[in-house]
Each structure stands twice: as structure tokens, then as C-alpha cells.
Design a protein around this motif. Structure first.
Motif, PDB file in Angstrom:
ATOM      1  N   LYS A  50      -1.777  -4.245  -4.931  1.00 27.43           N
ATOM      2  CA  LYS A  50      -2.055  -2.700  -5.332  1.00 27.43           C
ATOM      3  C   LYS A  50      -0.508  -2.457  -4.870  1.00 27.43           C
ATOM      4  CE  LYS A  50      -6.901  -3.062  -4.873  1.00 27.43           C
ATOM      5  NZ  LYS A  50      -7.928  -2.724  -4.089  1.00 27.43           N
ATOM      6  N   ASP A  51      -0.573  -0.889  -5.844  1.00 24.42           N
ATOM      7  CA  ASP A  51       0.656  -0.230  -5.360  1.00 24.42           C
ATOM      8  C   ASP A  51       0.781   0.260  -4.144  1.00 24.42           C
ATOM      9  OD1 ASP A  51       1.505  -0.715  -8.003  1.00 24.42           O
ATOM     10  OD2 ASP A  51       0.538   1.096  -8.648  1.00 24.42           O
ATOM     11  N   ASP A  52      -0.562   0.930  -3.825  1.00 26.51           N
ATOM     12  CA  ASP A  52      -0.642   1.482  -2.234  1.00 26.51           C
ATOM     13  C   ASP A  52      -0.600   0.188  -1.004  1.00 26.51           C
ATOM     14  OD1 ASP A  52      -3.288   0.112  -2.224  1.00 26.51           O
ATOM     15  OD2 ASP A  52      -3.941   2.350  -1.825  1.00 26.51           O
ATOM     16  N   SER A  53      -0.728  -1.187  -1.598  1.00 28.61           N
ATOM     17  CA  SER A  53      -0.790  -2.059  -0.170  1.00 28.61           C
ATOM     18  C   SER A  53       0.222  -1.944   1.192  1.00 28.61           C
ATOM     19  CB  SER A  53      -0.789  -2.963  -1.179  1.00 28.61           C
ATOM     20  OG  SER A  53       0.885  -3.812  -1.488  1.00 28.61           O
ATOM     21  N   VAL A  54       1.480  -1.381   0.731  1.00 27.66           N
ATOM     22  CA  VAL A  54       2.726  -0.958   1.589  1.00 27.66           C
ATOM     23  C   VAL A  54       2.640   0.219   2.663  1.00 27.66           C
ATOM     24  CG1 VAL A  54       5.041  -0.782   1.815  1.00 27.66           C
ATOM     25  CG2 VAL A  54       4.630  -2.106   0.184  1.00 27.66           C
ATOM     26  N   ALA A  55       1.902   1.305   1.716  1.00 27.99           N
ATOM     27  CA  ALA A  55       1.307   2.466   2.397  1.00 27.99           C
ATOM     28  C   ALA A  55       0.138   2.287   3.166  1.00 27.99           C
ATOM     29  CB  ALA A  55       1.298   3.959   1.035  1.00 27.99           C
ATOM     30  N   SER A  57      -0.949  -0.389   4.747  1.00 27.24           N
ATOM     31  CA  SER A  57      -0.297  -2.171   5.594  1.00 27.24           C
ATOM     32  C   SER A  57      -0.465  -1.144   7.011  1.00 27.24           C
ATOM     33  CB  SER A  57       0.030  -2.509   5.021  1.00 27.24           C
ATOM     34  OG  SER A  57       0.886  -3.784   6.026  1.00 27.24           O
ATOM     35  N   PRO A  58      -1.577  -1.712   7.806  1.00 24.62           N
ATOM     36  CA  PRO A  58      -1.316  -1.840   8.963  1.00 24.62           C
ATOM     37  C   PRO A  58      -0.422  -2.940   9.586  1.00 24.62           C
ATOM     38  CG  PRO A  58      -4.068  -2.820   8.391  1.00 24.62           C
ATOM     39  CD  PRO A  58      -2.895  -3.076   7.431  1.00 24.62           C
ATOM     40  N   GLN A  59      -0.185  -3.944   9.192  1.00 25.16           N
ATOM     41  CA  GLN A  59       0.967  -4.772   9.294  1.00 25.16           C
ATOM     42  C   GLN A  59       2.342  -4.121   9.731  1.00 25.16           C
ATOM     43  OE1 GLN A  59       1.346  -8.564   7.818  1.00 25.16           O
ATOM     44  NE2 GLN A  59       2.959  -8.984   8.741  1.00 25.16           N
ATOM     45  N   LEU A  60       2.381  -3.559   8.443  1.00 28.39           N
ATOM     46  CA  LEU A  60       3.921  -2.913   8.432  1.00 28.39           C
ATOM     47  C   LEU A  60       4.037  -1.347   8.879  1.00 28.39           C
ATOM     48  CD1 LEU A  60       4.037  -3.650   4.188  1.00 28.39           C
ATOM     49  CD2 LEU A  60       5.846  -4.798   6.135  1.00 28.39           C
ATOM     50  N   ALA A  73       8.383  -2.981   2.558  1.00 33.46           N
ATOM     51  CA  ALA A  73       8.011  -3.306   1.583  1.00 33.46           C
ATOM     52  C   ALA A  73       7.469  -4.801   1.694  1.00 33.46           C
ATOM     53  CB  ALA A  73       9.849  -3.420   0.908  1.00 33.46           C
ATOM     54  N   TYR A  74       6.758  -4.997   0.610  1.00 31.35           N
ATOM     55  CA  TYR A  74       6.577  -6.426   0.355  1.00 31.35           C
ATOM     56  C   TYR A  74       6.786  -7.079  -0.782  1.00 31.35           C
ATOM     57  CZ  TYR A  74       1.558  -5.789   2.870  1.00 31.35           C
ATOM     58  OH  TYR A  74       1.328  -5.300   4.339  1.00 31.35           O
ATOM     59  N   ALA A  75       7.745  -8.582  -0.835  1.00 32.09           N
ATOM     60  CA  ALA A  75       7.712  -9.273  -1.460  1.00 32.09           C
ATOM     61  C   ALA A  75       7.170  -9.809  -1.752  1.00 32.09           C
ATOM     62  CB  ALA A  75       9.099  -9.601  -1.061  1.00 32.09           C
ATOM     63  N   VAL A  76       6.525 -10.271  -2.645  1.00 33.22           N
ATOM     64  CA  VAL A  76       5.031 -10.841  -3.361  1.00 33.22           C
ATOM     65  C   VAL A  76       5.332 -12.278  -4.180  1.00 33.22           C
ATOM     66  CG1 VAL A  76       2.567 -10.601  -3.943  1.00 33.22           C
ATOM     67  CG2 VAL A  76       3.297  -8.707  -2.709  1.00 33.22           C
ATOM     68  N   VAL A  77       5.082 -13.434  -3.736  1.00 32.52           N
ATOM     69  CA  VAL A  77       5.770 -14.184  -5.316  1.00 32.52           C
ATOM     70  C   VAL A  77       3.197 -14.883  -4.697  1.00 32.52           C
ATOM     71  CG1 VAL A  77       6.540 -16.477  -5.531  1.00 32.52           C
ATOM     72  CG2 VAL A  77       7.109 -14.705  -4.262  1.00 32.52           C
ATOM     73  N   THR A  90       6.855 -12.349  -9.647  1.00 30.23           N
ATOM     74  CA  THR A  90       6.968 -11.826  -8.369  1.00 30.23           C
ATOM     75  C   THR A  90       6.604 -10.394  -8.428  1.00 30.23           C
ATOM     76  OG1 THR A  90       9.150 -11.554  -8.629  1.00 30.23           O
ATOM     77  CG2 THR A  90       8.883 -13.341  -8.093  1.00 30.23           C
ATOM     78  N   GLN A  91       6.654  -8.792  -7.461  1.00 29.20           N
ATOM     79  CA  GLN A  91       6.285  -8.473  -7.308  1.00 29.20           C
ATOM     80  C   GLN A  91       7.254  -7.667  -5.972  1.00 29.20           C
ATOM     81  OE1 GLN A  91       1.812  -7.710  -6.602  1.00 29.20           O
ATOM     82  NE2 GLN A  91       2.415  -5.904  -7.664  1.00 29.20           N
ATOM     83  N   LEU A  92       7.532  -6.389  -6.153  1.00 29.67           N
ATOM     84  CA  LEU A  92       8.341  -6.077  -5.161  1.00 29.67           C
ATOM     85  C   LEU A  92       7.937  -4.615  -4.720  1.00 29.67           C
ATOM     86  CD1 LEU A  92      10.710  -6.200  -2.591  1.00 29.67           C
ATOM     87  CD2 LEU A  92      12.218  -5.280  -3.825  1.00 29.67           C
ATOM     88  N   ILE A  93       7.098  -4.138  -3.529  1.00 30.27           N
ATOM     89  CA  ILE A  93       6.637  -2.960  -3.567  1.00 30.27           C
ATOM     90  C   ILE A  93       7.642  -2.520  -2.422  1.00 30.27           C
ATOM     91  CG2 ILE A  93       3.746  -1.870  -3.213  1.00 30.27           C
ATOM     92  CD1 ILE A  93       2.819  -4.169  -4.064  1.00 30.27           C
ATOM     93  N   ILE A  94       8.455  -1.202  -2.409  1.00 31.52           N
ATOM     94  CA  ILE A  94       8.719  -0.659  -1.438  1.00 31.52           C
ATOM     95  C   ILE A  94       8.128   1.208  -1.355  1.00 31.52           C
ATOM     96  CG2 ILE A  94      10.827   0.616  -0.673  1.00 31.52           C
ATOM     97  CD1 ILE A  94      12.715  -2.226  -2.596  1.00 31.52           C
ATOM     98  N   ASP A  95       7.836   1.497  -0.350  1.00 29.85           N
ATOM     99  CA  ASP A  95       6.416   2.313  -0.579  1.00 29.85           C
ATOM    100  C   ASP A  95       7.354   3.902   1.380  1.00 29.85           C
ATOM    101  OD1 ASP A  95       5.391   5.087  -0.630  1.00 29.85           O
ATOM    102  OD2 ASP A  95       3.625   3.632  -0.905  1.00 29.85           O
ATOM    103  N   LYS A  96       7.055   4.469   1.219  1.00 29.58           N
ATOM    104  CA  LYS A  96       6.523   5.095   2.890  1.00 29.58           C
ATOM    105  C   LYS A  96       5.566   4.827   3.356  1.00 29.58           C
ATOM    106  CE  LYS A  96       8.397   9.030   5.004  1.00 29.58           C
ATOM    107  NZ  LYS A  96       8.825  10.224   5.455  1.00 29.58           N
ATOM    108  N   ILE A  97       5.944   4.852   5.010  1.00 27.21           N
ATOM    109  CA  ILE A  97       4.729   4.527   5.548  1.00 27.21           C
ATOM    110  C   ILE A  97       4.035   5.569   6.432  1.00 27.21           C
ATOM    111  CG2 ILE A  97       3.425   3.348   7.780  1.00 27.21           C
ATOM    112  CD1 ILE A  97       4.211   1.517   6.148  1.00 27.21           C
ATOM    113  N   PRO A  98       2.770   5.932   5.429  1.00 26.57           N
ATOM    114  CA  PRO A  98       2.345   7.256   5.878  1.00 26.57           C
ATOM    115  C   PRO A  98       2.057   7.744   7.673  1.00 26.57           C
ATOM    116  CG  PRO A  98       1.335   6.772   4.235  1.00 26.57           C
ATOM    117  CD  PRO A  98       1.743   5.953   4.297  1.00 26.57           C
ATOM    118  N   GLU A  99       2.554   8.932   8.315  1.00 26.82           N
ATOM    119  CA  GLU A  99       1.751   9.091   9.788  1.00 26.82           C
ATOM    120  C   GLU A  99       0.788   9.082   9.894  1.00 26.82           C
ATOM    121  OE1 GLU A  99       2.730   9.142  13.043  1.00 26.82           O
ATOM    122  OE2 GLU A  99       3.778   9.539  11.850  1.00 26.82           O
TER     123      GLU A  99
END
Length: 166
Positions: A50-55, A57-60, A73-77, A90-99
Motif C-alpha cells: 500500500k502507498d502508506d506502508s512506509v509511513a 511501518s513499525p520496523q522502519l 523506503a521499501y523496495a518491493v519485488v 517492482t515497487q519503490l515507496i519512499i515516505d517520511k516517517i510521521p512522529e
């Protein structure tokens, strides 16, 4: 643009002697923003993220907080290669991690550690006891109230925490 680190070990100790350990796949910057460091995690998946998966993500959020970086970011294959079109998506999702994601993640970690300390283990039957497409290692043990050890060689208590060996 630049690779700063690969397989960087993350260790986050808390005030109670617990140590959260993880590994950041890679820390990079991209050509489009060479001055912006990004924590990048490689993933394989049977479907797009999903588009918001990075934002979300507990891991990230843990890795970004550890590194003091705002972006991840996630680099998804995609796992499957199509027969008609012998390429993989492939998919590259880059996002800011919200506080708020960072705060939520560390609050949940504190709650889990407190639960372990108090010998409280919530059972999530709604998930079907599956994690990452596989049945939980403790499935039979848990459902039988500690009688069925199918899939486990032994179970013992260490510092009041249940340890199982598959």
C-alpha cells in the motif's frame, strides 16, 4: 546515488535490560535527492504494498529513529514471474516517517515488554494465529493450554519468559 551502510545492526536497549535487535538492509540516498539519507528495507511480496506502508511501518520507524533519519523506503519485488510477460514487478515507496508512528511503535513495544515481564500474553485468535503467511510456532501449544508440543522440541521458562525450540 550513494550507499552509506549495508546490513547495519540496530541495538536499542531499554531501562529494564531488554535489547531490541534488528538489521537495516541498507542506508542510501537517491539520485533525485542525493543529500537525503533513507533507510531502505528490501521486501518480496505476492501483491503490491500500500502507498502508506512506509509511513505506517513499525520496523522502519524503529530503524529511522535509531538512525535519526526522517525518511524510509521499501523496495518491493513481486515473488511471481508471469509466464506471458517474463518480468517481475517492482515497487519503490519512499515516505517520511510521521512522529505519531514512532510514538505508537515505541508505546506498543513498551506494552509488549511489560506484558512479558508480567507474564501476560495476549492471544490474537482473530489473526487465525498466522504471521507472515505461516501458522504461529506456538499454535498447537497455545491452543492446547501447554499440552500439545507439536512442532516444538522443548519448552522451558527462562527468567519467567517462555522459550520454545522448534
Amino acid at each position: 546515488h550513494t550507499v552509506f551502510d549495508i546490513q547495519k545492526k540496530v541495538e536499542l536497549p531499554d531501562d529494564y535490560g531488554n535489547n531490541l535487535i534488528g538489521y537495516i538492509d541498507v542506508i542510501v540516498s537517491f539520485i533525485e535527492a542525493p543529500d537525503k539519507k533513507v533507510v531502505l528495507d528490501n521486501k518480496t511480496s505476492s501483491k503490491p504494498y500500500k502507498d502508506d506502508s512506509v509511513a505506517e511501518s513499525p520496523q522502519l520507524s524503529i530503524y529511522s529513529e535509531h538512525e535519526g533519519l526522517d525518511y524510509a523506503a521499501y523496495a518491493v519485488v513481486e515473488k511471481a514471474i508471469r509466464k506471458r510477460e517474463p518480468r517481475t514487478r517492482t515497487q519503490l515507496i519512499i515516505d517520511k516517517i510521521p512522529e505519531k508512528t514512532i510514538e505508537k511503535t515505541f508505546t506498543e513495544l513498551d506494552d509488549v515488554l511489560e506484558g512479558i515481564e508480567n507474564k501476560e500474553f495476549d492471544k490474537n485468535y482473530e489473526s487465525g494465529c498466522y504471521s507472515f503467511g505461516r501458522v504461529c510456532d506456538y499454535y498447537h501449544y497455545c491452543r492446547s493450554n501447554g499440552k500439545n508440543m507439536k512442532g516444538l522440541k522443548k519448552v522451558w521458562m527462562k527468567k519467567d519468559v517462555m522459550i520454545a525450540v522448534k
